[in-house]
Motif scaffolding. Sequence first.
Motif, short mmCIF file in Angstrom:
data_model
loop_
_atom_site.label_atom_id
_atom_site.label_comp_id
_atom_site.label_asym_id
_atom_site.label_seq_id
_atom_site.Cartn_x
_atom_site.Cartn_y
_atom_site.Cartn_z
N LEU A 241 50.44 -16.31 -58.52
CA LEU A 241 50.25 -15.30 -57.47
C LEU A 241 48.81 -14.79 -57.46
N ASN A 242 48.23 -14.63 -58.61
CA ASN A 242 46.83 -14.20 -58.71
C ASN A 242 45.91 -15.24 -58.05
N PHE A 243 46.14 -16.53 -58.33
CA PHE A 243 45.34 -17.59 -57.71
C PHE A 243 45.51 -17.56 -56.18
N ILE A 244 46.74 -17.39 -55.72
CA ILE A 244 47.02 -17.39 -54.27
C ILE A 244 46.32 -16.22 -53.59
N LEU A 245 46.45 -15.03 -54.17
CA LEU A 245 45.90 -13.83 -53.54
C LEU A 245 44.38 -13.75 -53.61
N ASN A 246 43.78 -14.48 -54.54
CA ASN A 246 42.33 -14.44 -54.68
C ASN A 246 41.64 -15.68 -54.12
N SER A 247 42.34 -16.42 -53.27
CA SER A 247 41.78 -17.63 -52.69
C SER A 247 41.93 -17.58 -51.17
N PRO A 248 40.87 -17.93 -50.44
CA PRO A 248 41.00 -17.97 -48.97
C PRO A 248 42.11 -18.92 -48.50
N LEU A 249 42.27 -20.06 -49.16
CA LEU A 249 43.33 -20.98 -48.77
C LEU A 249 44.72 -20.44 -49.17
N GLY A 250 44.79 -19.67 -50.23
CA GLY A 250 46.05 -19.03 -50.59
C GLY A 250 46.47 -18.02 -49.53
N ILE A 251 45.51 -17.26 -49.05
CA ILE A 251 45.78 -16.29 -47.98
C ILE A 251 46.16 -17.02 -46.70
N ALA A 252 45.51 -18.15 -46.42
CA ALA A 252 45.84 -18.94 -45.23
C ALA A 252 47.29 -19.43 -45.30
N ALA A 253 47.73 -19.85 -46.49
CA ALA A 253 49.12 -20.30 -46.66
C ALA A 253 50.09 -19.14 -46.42
N LEU A 254 49.76 -17.97 -46.95
CA LEU A 254 50.61 -16.80 -46.73
C LEU A 254 50.65 -16.41 -45.26
N ASN A 255 49.52 -16.54 -44.57
CA ASN A 255 49.49 -16.27 -43.13
C ASN A 255 50.43 -17.22 -42.38
N GLN A 256 50.44 -18.48 -42.79
CA GLN A 256 51.34 -19.44 -42.15
C GLN A 256 52.80 -19.04 -42.37
N LEU A 257 53.11 -18.59 -43.58
CA LEU A 257 54.47 -18.12 -43.86
C LEU A 257 54.82 -16.91 -42.99
N ALA A 258 53.86 -16.01 -42.79
CA ALA A 258 54.10 -14.84 -41.95
C ALA A 258 54.32 -15.24 -40.50
N ILE A 259 53.52 -16.17 -40.00
CA ILE A 259 53.68 -16.64 -38.63
C ILE A 259 55.07 -17.21 -38.41
N GLU A 260 55.59 -17.90 -39.41
CA GLU A 260 56.91 -18.53 -39.29
C GLU A 260 58.04 -17.60 -39.76
N ARG A 261 57.73 -16.33 -39.97
CA ARG A 261 58.69 -15.29 -40.33
C ARG A 261 59.38 -15.54 -41.67
N PHE A 262 58.67 -16.12 -42.62
CA PHE A 262 59.22 -16.34 -43.96
C PHE A 262 58.72 -15.31 -44.96
N ILE A 263 57.91 -14.36 -44.52
CA ILE A 263 57.51 -13.27 -45.40
C ILE A 263 58.49 -12.14 -45.14
N SER A 264 59.39 -11.93 -46.09
CA SER A 264 60.43 -10.92 -45.94
C SER A 264 60.97 -10.58 -47.32
N PRO A 265 61.33 -9.32 -47.53
CA PRO A 265 61.90 -8.96 -48.84
C PRO A 265 63.28 -9.57 -49.09
N ILE A 266 63.96 -10.02 -48.03
CA ILE A 266 65.29 -10.61 -48.23
C ILE A 266 65.24 -12.12 -48.49
N CYS A 267 64.06 -12.72 -48.40
CA CYS A 267 63.91 -14.15 -48.68
C CYS A 267 63.59 -14.35 -50.16
N ALA A 268 64.30 -15.26 -50.80
CA ALA A 268 64.08 -15.56 -52.22
C ALA A 268 62.85 -16.44 -52.38
N LYS A 269 62.02 -16.08 -53.35
CA LYS A 269 60.82 -16.86 -53.64
C LYS A 269 60.94 -17.44 -55.04
#
Length: 151
Positions: free
Chosen positions: A57-85
């Motif tokens: 998680l530290n690598f993801i949050l501190n990397s531009p490409l990690g943030i880009a991946a999280l943005n893609q998840l948000a666009i596709e509505r997969f960022i949610s507290p009810i989704c298991a990671k």
Amino acid sequence: MKFSSLTLLTVGLIFVEIAIVSPRILAQTSSPNSAEIKAQNASKWRKMTEDEKSQALNFILNSPLGIAALNQLAIERFISPICAKTFYIDEKSGGFSTLMRVKCSQPRGVSTAVGYDEIRVIFSRFEDNIENFQIERVSKTEGILGTPLPD
């Protein structure tokens, strides 16, 4: 250049022979079946420990490409507290290849035609930097299965 009809007939017969014999030869060669391939790929990944997950998680949050991946998840509505990671690591890569699996109870995604059960992000890292990532969308109803995982 002029070709005689005998030459053209010979060349044509060679192509026909290749077209007929090649599939038979290929069918006779041994290749691993899909169950073997799935087992090998599933054994490639293992679940991360809590410390490894924190580090990933530290690598993801501190990397531009990690943030880009999280943005893609948000666009596709997969960022949610009810989704298991769930996080996985590929030890064969020295830990430089990781997979984040996000699984939701209801199908999601930006497509109106296909809803996806889960989305997976495979991160490739060099030292502390994420160099690239791949997105896999999984839909069991559509037969899109993605990378085999151990669970």
